[in-house]
Design a protein around this motif. Sequence first.
Motif, PDB file in Angstrom:
ATOM      1  N   MET A   1       0.789  -1.146  -0.041  1.00  0.00           N
ATOM      2  CA  MET A   1       0.090  -0.200   0.124  1.00  0.00           C
ATOM      3  C   MET A   1       1.045   1.360   0.064  1.00  0.00           C
TER       4      MET A   1
ATOM      5  N   ILE B   1      -3.391   4.149   1.328  1.00  0.00           N
ATOM      6  CA  ILE B   1      -3.571   4.320   2.932  1.00  0.00           C
ATOM      7  C   ILE B   1      -4.862   5.626   3.150  1.00  0.00           C
TER       8      ILE B   1
ATOM      9  N   GLU C   1      -8.101   5.100   1.611  1.00  0.00           N
ATOM     10  CA  GLU C   1      -8.976   4.193   2.635  1.00  0.00           C
ATOM     11  C   GLU C   1      -9.385   4.617   3.851  1.00  0.00           C
TER      12      GLU C   1
ATOM     13  N   HIS D   1       0.693  -3.985   6.260  1.00  0.00           N
ATOM     14  CA  HIS D   1       0.385  -2.657   5.826  1.00  0.00           C
ATOM     15  C   HIS D   1      -1.223  -1.955   6.373  1.00  0.00           C
ATOM     16  N   TRP D   2      -2.086  -3.060   6.717  1.00  0.00           N
ATOM     17  CA  TRP D   2      -3.398  -2.593   7.141  1.00  0.00           C
ATOM     18  C   TRP D   2      -3.285  -2.017   8.452  1.00  0.00           C
TER      19      TRP D   2
ATOM     20  N   VAL E   1      -3.162   1.568   8.200  1.00  0.00           N
ATOM     21  CA  VAL E   1      -4.593   2.123   7.823  1.00  0.00           C
ATOM     22  C   VAL E   1      -5.490   2.117   9.142  1.00  0.00           C
ATOM     23  N   GLU E   2      -5.542   1.093  10.033  1.00  0.00           N
ATOM     24  CA  GLU E   2      -6.140   1.248  11.432  1.00  0.00           C
ATOM     25  C   GLU E   2      -5.691   2.291  12.117  1.00  0.00           C
TER      26      GLU E   2
ATOM     27  N   SER F   1     -12.286  -2.132  11.065  1.00  0.00           N
ATOM     28  CA  SER F   1     -12.457  -3.722  10.820  1.00  0.00           C
ATOM     29  C   SER F   1     -12.512  -4.277  12.272  1.00  0.00           C
TER      30      SER F   1
END
Length: 256
Positions: free
Chosen positions: A3, A8, A11, A178-179, A182-183, A208
């Motif tokens: 990402m 990022i 999103e 990589h998520w 994002v979080e 999520s």
Amino acid sequence: MSMTRLNIRDEVAARSRIVDADIGEKTILNNFINRTLEEIQVFSKWWFLEHEFVLNTSQAPVLAAGTREYAFPALDIDGNTADLSEIDRQSMHTKSEHMEYFWPDQQDRAYPGWMDPSNTGSTGSPKYWTTLREQILFDKAPSAAWVAANTIYFRGKVNIELMANDTDIPSQIPEQWHWIVVEGALWRALHYQDPMGRAWESQKSHFSARGRRYVMGKSILEQMVEQSSPVQKRPSKVSAPGPFKITGRRSSNVGG
């Protein structure tokens, strides 16, 4: 899939309903992304930031006879350079011998002039080491015979580079993780919109499932460390190529 900062930010903007077409909001989201990277670097102990390093005669900084001080080595990770930030104090060794970290009070008592890199002192077999301004400093300059016979091994933590461009990726973090960026950025975006947290009940749907516990009193990043699979973690012991092994706690034995 890797990402980029743009991926990022898009999103986070979509899930927080922040319009990132506005230059001010875009700047704020970029800041939230880098603040999350900083949190991963400083406040959490991620296995993927820990790597093994060597000092020898074949790669920079080159282990050389008569030299006591060496710059922190860099590491190539999938074509990207990662700078060393901390060294595990229990991990430095050769194939046959542990090299002990020398604490400042020990240095002051034993060798008042030891922290002066220009004081080359005697040559021989280095036994002790410390760090000084992102340099590794040994108690003795290694002799030519010692250099020819030894390689120094140690474990260290690399820096995460902050992202300055939309095409940048968090290259020190494996793409399957990589998520977490994002979080972490999403939490900051939602908190920015509602700093008192009054709208949490309506906001929590934007996370999520694995990210919702972020606002429940504990850092999402700390929880992700705890929940990460033991299969994915690096081992807590460092094994030398030879018979000598080093064991020690990972959490507090760092120098930098």
